[in-house]
Design an enzyme around this catalytic site. Structure first.
Site, short mmCIF file in Angstrom:
data_model
loop_
_atom_site.label_atom_id
_atom_site.label_comp_id
_atom_site.label_asym_id
_atom_site.label_seq_id
_atom_site.Cartn_x
_atom_site.Cartn_y
_atom_site.Cartn_z
N GLU A 1 0.85 -1.19 0.00
CA GLU A 1 0.00 0.00 0.00
C GLU A 1 0.89 1.24 0.00
OE1 GLU A 1 -2.53 1.47 -0.58
OE2 GLU A 1 -4.32 0.83 0.46
N ASP A 2 0.41 2.30 -0.63
CA ASP A 2 1.12 3.57 -0.57
C ASP A 2 0.93 4.23 0.79
OD1 ASP A 2 -1.54 3.66 -1.28
OD2 ASP A 2 -1.38 5.50 -2.44
N ARG B 1 0.61 12.09 -8.98
CA ARG B 1 1.10 10.71 -8.81
C ARG B 1 2.52 10.53 -9.36
NH1 ARG B 1 -3.25 7.59 -7.19
NH2 ARG B 1 -5.26 8.04 -8.14
N ASP C 1 -4.27 5.08 6.22
CA ASP C 1 -4.77 6.26 6.92
C ASP C 1 -5.71 5.76 8.04
OD1 ASP C 1 -5.84 8.72 7.57
OD2 ASP C 1 -6.59 9.20 5.61
N PHE D 1 -2.64 15.80 4.68
CA PHE D 1 -2.75 15.25 3.32
C PHE D 1 -1.41 15.34 2.58
CE2 PHE D 1 -4.14 15.12 -1.09
CZ PHE D 1 -5.00 14.05 -1.04
P1 5GP Z 1 -7.77 4.47 4.54
O1 5GP Z 1 -8.36 5.63 5.28
O2 5GP Z 1 -8.83 3.48 4.15
O3 5GP Z 1 -6.62 3.84 5.28
O4 5GP Z 1 -7.16 5.07 3.21
C1 5GP Z 1 -7.89 5.02 2.03
C2 5GP Z 1 -7.18 5.66 0.88
O5 5GP Z 1 -7.27 7.07 1.05
C3 5GP Z 1 -5.69 5.39 0.69
O6 5GP Z 1 -5.42 4.18 0.03
C4 5GP Z 1 -5.34 6.58 -0.19
O7 5GP Z 1 -5.68 6.32 -1.52
C5 5GP Z 1 -6.24 7.67 0.37
N1 5GP Z 1 -5.49 8.55 1.29
C6 5GP Z 1 -5.47 8.54 2.63
N2 5GP Z 1 -4.67 9.52 3.11
C7 5GP Z 1 -4.17 10.15 2.01
C8 5GP Z 1 -3.28 11.25 1.83
O8 5GP Z 1 -2.74 11.89 2.75
N3 5GP Z 1 -3.00 11.60 0.53
C9 5GP Z 1 -3.56 10.97 -0.53
N4 5GP Z 1 -3.20 11.40 -1.75
N5 5GP Z 1 -4.40 9.93 -0.40
C10 5GP Z 1 -4.70 9.53 0.87
#
Ligand code: 5GP
Length: 180
Positions: A103-104, A169, A107, A156
Site C-alpha cells: 500500500e502507498d 502521482r 490512513d 494530506f
Molecule cells: P484508509 O483511510 O482506508 O486507510 O485510506 C484510504 C485511501 O485514502 C488510501 O489508500 C489513499 O488512496 C487515500 N489517502 C489517505 N490519506 C491520504 C493522503 O494523505 N493523501 C492521498 N493522496 N491519499 C490519501
C-alpha cells in the site's frame, strides 16, 4: 532545494525526499527478505497509489516472487442492504501462499481491513501489510501494518503514486499540504 508546488487549488511543500524514499524502500525490502527466507511471496499491490512503491520495492527483491495488481471496488449490491466490496484483478489462487499487501498509505485502515478480509477468505498461509506511509493518529483498523516506511502526521500528502484529485502521482518525492 525543492520548491513548493501548486496542484489544482492547493499548495504543497516538500516533505520526504527522493533519497529518503529510496533508502527506506531498500530497508523495507531487506526486512521482508529476512522474514521470508526460503518462502515464495505473493505481493499484492493496491492500485492506483501503490504502483510506484511496488515497482521500486520489488526491484530490490532478487528471489522468486509473484506480483498481482488489484483495485478495491465498493458498490451497492442489488439484493444486499449495505455496500459490497470486491477486489478487481486478482486472478491468482491464494491458497497456502504467503501474501504481502503493498500500500502507498494506510490512513484510517478501513481500506486495508477490507482487503485483508477479502484475501483471507481464500485461505492464504499468511497475510501481512507493507505500507510506505502510515498515519497513526488516524488509524482505526484491526491489524497494524507489519512493515511501515514512514509514520507521518495526519495531514494530506501527494506524490510518489499518491494523488490530489488525480494529479501528483508522477512526482518522485512526497509533498505535504501547506498550512495557510
Ligand atoms: P484508509 O483511510 O482506508 O486507510 O485510506 C484510504 C485511501 O485514502 C488510501 O489508500 C489513499 O488512496 C487515500 N489517502 C489517505 N490519506 C491520504 C493522503 O494523505 N493523501 C492521498 N493522496 N491519499 C490519501
Amino acid at each position: 532545494m525543492q520548491l513548493d508546488r501548486q496542484i489544482h487549488d492547493k499548495v504543497f511543500c516538500p516533505f520526504i525526499s527522493k533519497d529518503e524514499i529510496a533508502h527506506k524502500v531498500k530497508n523495507l525490502s531487506s526486512e521482508i527478505q529476512k522474514d521470508y527466507i526460503g518462502e515464495e511471496i505473493l505481493f499484492i499491490a493496491i492500485l492506483n497509489g501503490a504502483f510506484m512503491f511496488a515497482s521500486d520495492l520489488l526491484k530490490e527483491i532478487p528471489g522468486n516472487i509473484q506480483i498481482s495488481f488489484v483495485k478495491v471496488s465498493s458498490y451497492i449490491g442489488a439484493q444486499s442492504s449495505g455496500r459490497v466490496d470486491e477486489l478487481i484483478g486478482l486472478n491468482t489462487d491464494l491458497k497456502g501462499k504467503h501474501v504481502v499487501i503493498l500500500e502507498d498509505i494506510v490512513d484510517t485502515g478501513i481500506t486495508i481491513d477490507k482487503v485483508i478480509s477479502l484475501l483471507k477468505s481464500q485461505n492464504p498461509a499468511s497475510v501481512e501489510v507493507c505500507t510506505l506511509l502510515f498515519k497513526p493518529e488516524a488509524f482505526l483498523g484491526k491489524q497494524l501494518p507489519k512493515y511501515i516506511g514512514f509514520e507521518i502526521p495526519n495531514k494530506f500528502v501527494v506524490g510518489y503514486g499518491l494523488d490530489y484529485d488525480e494529479l501528483g502521482r508522477n512526482l518522485n518525492e512526497i509533498y505535504q499540504l501547506k498550512e495557510e
